[in-house]
Design an enzyme around this catalytic site. Structure first.
Site, mmCIF file in Angstrom:
data_model
loop_
_atom_site.group_PDB
_atom_site.id
_atom_site.type_symbol
_atom_site.label_atom_id
_atom_site.label_comp_id
_atom_site.label_asym_id
_atom_site.label_seq_id
_atom_site.Cartn_x
_atom_site.Cartn_y
_atom_site.Cartn_z
ATOM 1 C CG ASP A 182 -1.897 1.144 1.189
ATOM 2 O OD1 ASP A 182 -1.506 2.261 0.812
ATOM 3 O OD2 ASP A 182 -3.071 0.911 1.488
ATOM 4 C CG HIS A 183 1.318 4.315 -3.169
ATOM 5 N ND1 HIS A 183 0.067 3.963 -3.573
ATOM 6 C CD2 HIS A 183 1.390 5.651 -3.308
ATOM 7 C CE1 HIS A 183 -0.597 5.046 -3.944
ATOM 8 N NE2 HIS A 183 0.183 6.094 -3.794
ATOM 9 C CG HIS A 245 -4.332 4.422 -0.740
ATOM 10 N ND1 HIS A 245 -3.402 3.416 -0.757
ATOM 11 C CD2 HIS A 245 -4.576 4.708 -2.049
ATOM 12 C CE1 HIS A 245 -3.096 3.118 -2.011
ATOM 13 N NE2 HIS A 245 -3.794 3.885 -2.808
HETATM 14 C C1 BG6 Z 1 -3.673 4.722 -6.390
HETATM 15 C C2 BG6 Z 1 -5.014 4.794 -7.045
HETATM 16 O O1 BG6 Z 1 -3.621 3.624 -5.496
HETATM 17 O O2 BG6 Z 1 -3.431 5.923 -5.657
HETATM 18 C C3 BG6 Z 1 -5.100 6.008 -7.957
HETATM 19 O O3 BG6 Z 1 -5.241 3.616 -7.800
HETATM 20 C C4 BG6 Z 1 -4.727 7.270 -7.209
HETATM 21 O O4 BG6 Z 1 -6.398 6.136 -8.519
HETATM 22 C C5 BG6 Z 1 -3.414 7.081 -6.469
HETATM 23 O O5 BG6 Z 1 -4.613 8.316 -8.153
HETATM 24 C C6 BG6 Z 1 -3.134 8.277 -5.562
HETATM 25 O O6 BG6 Z 1 -1.855 8.152 -5.023
HETATM 26 P P1 BG6 Z 1 -1.016 9.424 -4.601
HETATM 27 O O7 BG6 Z 1 0.249 8.893 -4.028
HETATM 28 O O8 BG6 Z 1 -0.808 10.250 -5.854
HETATM 29 O O9 BG6 Z 1 -1.854 10.194 -3.631
#
Ligand code: BG6
Length: 495
Positions: A182-183, A245
């Site tokens: 989960d980044h 997230h």
């Molecule tokens: C991803 C989603 O996990 O997270 C995308 O699939 C979204 O739809 C993205 O744009 C948002 O990540 P960040 O790091 O740009 O807030």
């Protein structure tokens, strides 16, 4: 204390989906950063696999291109990319794993990798289980080193599919070797939540229902669905952002203090927090959740006019909700969440709103609440809203003041990009920043209830396309807080 990896790591990465966008945009630059810092040096190799019939030269060129925007000399780029090998591969074909095994064993010998392997599944989830099965049964798993499998999201699309996927993976890899990405957990300010909560007694002491009035989590995006509409049509904002997230963020904000800051202790507390999420029935979903879809506005087309989107699509591009974590500390504290595409601006932040002092001795003007904000991105930092004395001598008046902290440019330049931190953790076997299966399970359990209630209620054209591009979502998302006498603290649409 947590271990710190200080020296060169030995490992073979096998990246399934090695030609893809994620690999090129995130993984290769992150591996390169680890290389520059000496965590990867002589003893590592990367095998990229995908269907395209590339060769090593072509692949290495792609790797060099993917790091070309970074600080890199031609010599470094060449040396780094010389560790990359390409193997055309059909994930369903058993023979191909045999070829892959031979190459892996050969590279293991050549680079002295001591049998350490990281299998990175950067492909469509439908292949996750097949790949794990073949990797194991075709002997790609070593006896002498570690074998870790890294899995990109989405991990299933509901409790049932996630459970099936998990059971299938667990036949070949035990939970301790499964790293579910989960980044958001790799983001510096999300990682800072436990530091702030548990190393400052002023917050530790106040972090409960007695002193916290509400928590507001905003993951707002200015972009639309871009070229990902095919995927997004089936996912929607609830599955795309809330299940992972947002609920991971909720867990970081509401978990009890881990016994020690180790992956096992942290996960234990996160699981408990997610298990305590109040799961709504149909009526509860109606009262506590708002969905939206962007209609045209500010020069942008509406969601239903995007390529690959059905003209009567019921997919939500916005979600807001009021959720509760029913445990001893947080019971009764509303946690307001919202996320959406084509909102006013890109910003991820958490605002923790504290209750007011019990009595206002200063007279007529109501005091403003203290608010602690974690600004996750784009400009990471923290802010604390306090009340102080206005500077004048004829009246004693209270005004709000903001204590702001953002890391200086120098520190910011050292901040790892999300994937760099996560890859580093995989190498050292630290799973704190990855979702444990039970976290995933309880998140889906919560999200499924919302999804089911929505699926049973088809919306009319008027009810949907209910916010314009560039706004902060449908009016109902504001009403949700108003019902409790609250309002969103972050209101970029009103500036
Ligand atoms: C991803 C989603 O996990 O997270 C995308 O699939 C979204 O739809 C993205 O744009 C948002 O990540 P960040 O790091 O740009 O807030």
């Amino acid at each position: 204390m947590r271990k710190k990896m200080t020296s060169e790591q030995k490992a073979l990465f096998i990246i399934f989906g090695g030609t893809g966008d994620l690999a090129q945009r995130k993984l290769y630059p992150s591996l390169f950063n680890l290389y520059k810092q000496g965590y990867l040096k002589e003893h590592f190799a990367v095998v990229g696999t995908a269907r395209r019939p590339w060769n090593d030269e072509r692949y290495q060129e792609i790797v060099r291109n993917s790091i070309s925007g970074m600080e890199v000399t031609a010599k470094q780029a060449n040396e780094f990319s010389s560790h990359f090998y390409y193997q055309a591969h059909n994930v369903n074909d058993t023979d191909h794993y045999e070829t892959l095994r031979k190459l892996a064993d050969e590279l293991d010998g050549k680079y002295e990798l001591e049998g350490n392997r990281v299998f990175y599944l950067a492909m469509s989830p439908q292949f996750f289980s097949t790949i794990c099965q073949h990797v194991k049964t075709q002997g790609l798993v070593t006896e002498n080193g570690y074998n870790r499998v890294v899995i990109e999201k989405p991990f299933g699309h509901d409790v049932k599919s996630a459970t099936e996927l998990n059971e299938s993976i667990n036949q070949y890899f035990p939970e301790k070797d499964v790293y579910r990405i989960d980044h958001y957990l790799g983001k510096e300010m999300i990682q800072s939540i436990p530091a702030l909560r548990f190393s400052n007694n002023i917050f530790n002491a106040l972090w409960n229902y007695r002193y916290i009035d509400n928590i507001q989590i905003t993951l707002s995006e200015a972009l639309g669905v871009e070229e990902r509409a095919g995927y997004y049509e089936n996912a929607g904002a609830l599955r795309d952002m809330v299940q992972n997230h947002i609920l991971q963020t909720v867990a970081m904000l509401t978990m009890n203090a881990p016994t020690m800051y180790t992956d096992q202790d942290i996960r234990k507390e996160k699981i408990s927090a997610l298990k305590a999420l109040r799961v709504y029935d149909k009526n509860g979903v109606k009262q506590n959740f708002v969905r939206g879809q962007y209609g045209p506005g500010n020069g942008q087309v509406g969601y239903r006019e995007e390529n690959q989107v059905a003209p009567d699509s019921q997919t939500e591009t916005f979600v807001a909700g009021r959720i509760f974590v029913d445990n001893m500390n947080m019971a009764g504290v509303p946690i307001y969440i919202r996320t959406g595409k084509r909102l006013t601006k890109k910003e991820t932040r958490i605002d923790v709103v504290f209750k007011n002092a019990p009595y206002n001795i200063f007279g007529s003007e109501p005091l403003k609440q203290n608010i602690l904000s974690f600004k996750v991105g784009p400009n990471p930092g923290m802010e604390l809203r306090l009340n102080g004395k206005e500077v004048n001598f004829d009246q004693y008046r209270i005004q709000s003041m903001h204590l702001r902290h953002s890391h200086g440019e120098n520190t910011q330049s050292k901040m790892p990009v999300g994937y760099e931190k996560l890859l580093y953790d995989v190498l050292q076997g630290d799973s704190a920043s990855f979702s444990h299966w039970e976290e995933v399970y309880y998140s889906w359990r919560f999200v499924d209830a919302v999804r089911q209630a929505w699926d049973e209620e088809k919306l009319s054209q008027d009810e949907f396309q209910n916010y314009t591009c560039g706004s902060m979502g449908p009016q109902a998302a504001k009403e949700l807080l108003k019902e409790d006498g609250n309002k969103w603290y972050f209101r970029p649409d009103e500036n």
